[in-house]
Write a protein that holds these residues in place. Structure first.
Motif, short mmCIF file in Angstrom:
data_model
loop_
_atom_site.label_atom_id
_atom_site.label_comp_id
_atom_site.label_asym_id
_atom_site.label_seq_id
_atom_site.Cartn_x
_atom_site.Cartn_y
_atom_site.Cartn_z
N PRO A 162 75.82 59.20 76.26
CA PRO A 162 75.07 59.64 75.07
C PRO A 162 74.25 60.89 75.37
CG PRO A 162 73.98 57.78 76.10
CD PRO A 162 75.28 57.96 76.82
N PRO A 163 74.03 61.73 74.37
CA PRO A 163 73.19 62.92 74.58
C PRO A 163 71.73 62.54 74.77
CG PRO A 163 73.76 62.69 72.27
CD PRO A 163 74.55 61.64 73.00
N PRO A 164 70.95 63.43 75.37
CA PRO A 164 69.51 63.16 75.52
C PRO A 164 68.86 62.95 74.16
CG PRO A 164 70.18 65.06 76.83
CD PRO A 164 71.33 64.73 75.94
N THR A 165 67.86 62.10 74.13
CA THR A 165 67.15 61.81 72.89
C THR A 165 65.64 61.82 73.14
OG1 THR A 165 67.10 59.42 73.27
CG2 THR A 165 69.04 60.31 72.14
N HIS A 166 64.87 61.65 72.08
CA HIS A 166 63.41 61.59 72.21
C HIS A 166 62.99 60.37 73.03
CE1 HIS A 166 62.42 64.97 69.68
NE2 HIS A 166 63.19 64.52 68.71
N SER A 167 63.81 59.34 73.04
CA SER A 167 63.44 58.11 73.74
C SER A 167 63.46 58.26 75.25
CB SER A 167 64.36 56.96 73.31
OG SER A 167 65.70 57.23 73.72
N ASN A 168 64.24 59.25 75.77
CA ASN A 168 64.29 59.42 77.22
C ASN A 168 63.79 60.80 77.66
OD1 ASN A 168 66.40 61.07 76.44
ND2 ASN A 168 68.02 59.79 77.32
N VAL A 169 62.93 61.38 76.84
CA VAL A 169 62.37 62.69 77.19
C VAL A 169 61.46 62.55 78.41
CG1 VAL A 169 60.34 62.47 75.70
CG2 VAL A 169 61.26 64.74 76.21
N PRO A 170 61.46 63.53 79.33
CA PRO A 170 60.59 63.47 80.51
C PRO A 170 59.12 63.54 80.13
CG PRO A 170 62.33 65.11 80.77
CD PRO A 170 62.33 64.71 79.33
N PRO A 171 58.22 63.23 81.08
CA PRO A 171 56.79 63.36 80.82
C PRO A 171 56.44 64.78 80.38
CG PRO A 171 57.19 62.19 82.87
CD PRO A 171 58.52 62.71 82.43
N PRO A 172 55.41 64.94 79.56
CA PRO A 172 55.07 66.27 79.01
C PRO A 172 54.88 67.36 80.05
CG PRO A 172 53.84 64.56 77.88
CD PRO A 172 54.54 63.88 79.02
N VAL A 173 54.19 67.06 81.16
CA VAL A 173 53.96 68.08 82.19
C VAL A 173 55.28 68.56 82.78
CG1 VAL A 173 52.95 68.53 84.46
CG2 VAL A 173 51.65 67.25 82.76
N GLU A 174 56.16 67.62 83.07
CA GLU A 174 57.46 67.97 83.64
C GLU A 174 58.27 68.80 82.65
OE1 GLU A 174 61.64 65.75 84.87
OE2 GLU A 174 59.74 64.68 85.08
N LEU A 175 58.37 68.34 81.42
CA LEU A 175 59.17 69.04 80.42
C LEU A 175 58.62 70.44 80.16
CD1 LEU A 175 61.56 68.81 78.50
CD2 LEU A 175 59.99 67.93 76.76
N GLU A 176 57.29 70.56 80.15
CA GLU A 176 56.67 71.87 79.91
C GLU A 176 57.03 72.86 81.01
OE1 GLU A 176 52.19 73.82 79.48
OE2 GLU A 176 52.47 71.65 79.30
N GLN A 177 56.96 72.41 82.27
CA GLN A 177 57.30 73.31 83.36
C GLN A 177 58.79 73.66 83.36
OE1 GLN A 177 55.47 71.75 87.16
NE2 GLN A 177 54.78 73.87 87.18
N MET A 178 59.64 72.67 83.10
CA MET A 178 61.08 72.92 83.07
C MET A 178 61.43 73.91 81.96
SD MET A 178 62.24 71.14 85.58
CE MET A 178 60.70 71.81 86.26
N THR A 179 60.84 73.73 80.80
CA THR A 179 61.12 74.62 79.67
C THR A 179 60.63 76.03 79.95
OG1 THR A 179 60.93 72.74 78.14
CG2 THR A 179 60.75 74.95 77.20
N ALA A 180 59.43 76.15 80.55
CA ALA A 180 58.88 77.47 80.84
C ALA A 180 59.76 78.23 81.83
CB ALA A 180 57.46 77.32 81.41
N ILE A 181 60.22 77.56 82.88
CA ILE A 181 61.09 78.23 83.87
C ILE A 181 62.40 78.63 83.23
CG2 ILE A 181 62.38 77.91 86.01
CD1 ILE A 181 60.22 76.06 86.97
N ALA A 182 63.00 77.73 82.47
CA ALA A 182 64.30 78.01 81.84
C ALA A 182 64.20 79.22 80.91
CB ALA A 182 64.78 76.79 81.07
N ASN A 183 63.10 79.31 80.17
CA ASN A 183 62.91 80.45 79.26
C ASN A 183 62.63 81.73 80.02
OD1 ASN A 183 63.31 78.80 77.04
ND2 ASN A 183 61.13 78.44 76.70
#
Length: 279
Positions: free
Chosen positions: A122-143
């Motif tokens: 299954p594709p990623p969903t809101h139910s398995n989103v990483p913790p906010p700090v992790e997701l924020e850093q991952m998104t910032a680097i990717a961008n």
């Protein structure tokens, strides 16, 4: 020694990490303890500090859409200087990105011909989103480093992913006693070019058309990717036939998920460029 790491120290541990990562992907034996002892002597940092920095490097690579050493679980809240050091290493070793010097990516042709069907979950969903700090850093680097654009420009990776999907589709059809359909699976982007709005023309078991756009990354399942205006148009006009197959972790153990139109139900679509016309 305490305090922030210097650029020289960061460069040394990053180079050492990639040496281990190359061995790990190729299945060659290596000793983490020996690498650690060597680094202690080289950069004057204690064992525990080096271990944790390895975990920080894994986190940076995760954000960059790259694979990492499984034994070093990504640890976040890393310093920007480490992020820059990893980027420097990748810039100075472009063949790592293209796969030319990467053990796990070099035998692509032979692997594609003898692979098993893809693992599709299954594709990623809101139910398995990483913790906010992790997701924020991952998104910032990717961008910051345009990871989606890098993967899109990596023709070798893109072609390998498309080949992998073609092999998967044929295997699925043949296992369902539809060898007649398996023979008709087409690599559209290779035969006709990139203008169709999908890469592979395949079939459902009952013979219905299956138009597949393939997006491939060596990174984790939430690594961003580009979707063209044409792909979106075809996805909308041929909703019942079109699907997007996202392959991730390609360098190690390719996995995938499939999403169908409307794409906005699964991903956030962000405009990245505009056409400028003179007034």
């Amino acid at each position: 020694m305490s305090g922030d790491w210097t650029d020289d120290q960061n460069d040394a541990i990053v180079a050492d990490y990639f040496e281990m990562l190359a061995d790990d992907e190729a299945g060659r034996p290596y000793s983490k303890a020996e690498h650690n002892r060597r680094l202690q002597s080289q950069i004057g940092r204690p064992r525990g500090s080096i271990e944790y920095k390895h975990q920080n490097i894994s986190a940076v690579l995760k954000g960059l859409g790259e694979s990492w050493i499984p034994g070093y679980k990504p640890a976040f809240n890393f310093q920007k200087s480490l992020e820059d050091a990893v980027a420097r290493w990748l810039v100075s070793h472009p063949s790592w990105i293209t796969g030319e010097s990467r053990p796990a990516l070099m035998p692509i042709q032979s692997r594609v011909r003898s692979v098993a069907p893809l693992w599709i979950g299954p594709p990623p969903t809101h139910s398995n989103v990483p913790p906010p700090v992790e997701l924020e850093q991952m998104t910032a680097i990717a961008n910051k480093f345009d990871v989606a654009g890098r993967d899109a420009r990596n023709r070798a990776l893109g072609r390998a992913g498309e080949e992998r999907v073609i092999a998967h589709e044929r295997l699925i059809l043949m296992s369902a006693n539809r060898s007649d359909l398996a023979k008709r699976v087409r690599w559209v982007s290779n035969e006709d070019g990139d203008g169709a709005g999908y890469d592979v023309e395949s079939f459902e078991i009952d013979g219905r058309a299956r138009l597949i756009e393939v997006k491939t990354t060596n990174g984790w399942e939430r690594t961003p990717f580009y979707v063209s205006r044409n792909e979106l148009a075809v996805a909308e006009s041929r909703r019942s036939e079109w699907c997007l197959v996202r392959i991730w972790n390609f360098a190690r153990e390719p996995r995938a998920f499939e999403i169908r139109p409307p794409l906005s139900a699964h991903v956030a679509l962000t405009p990245t460029s505009f056409v400028a016309s003179m007034l």
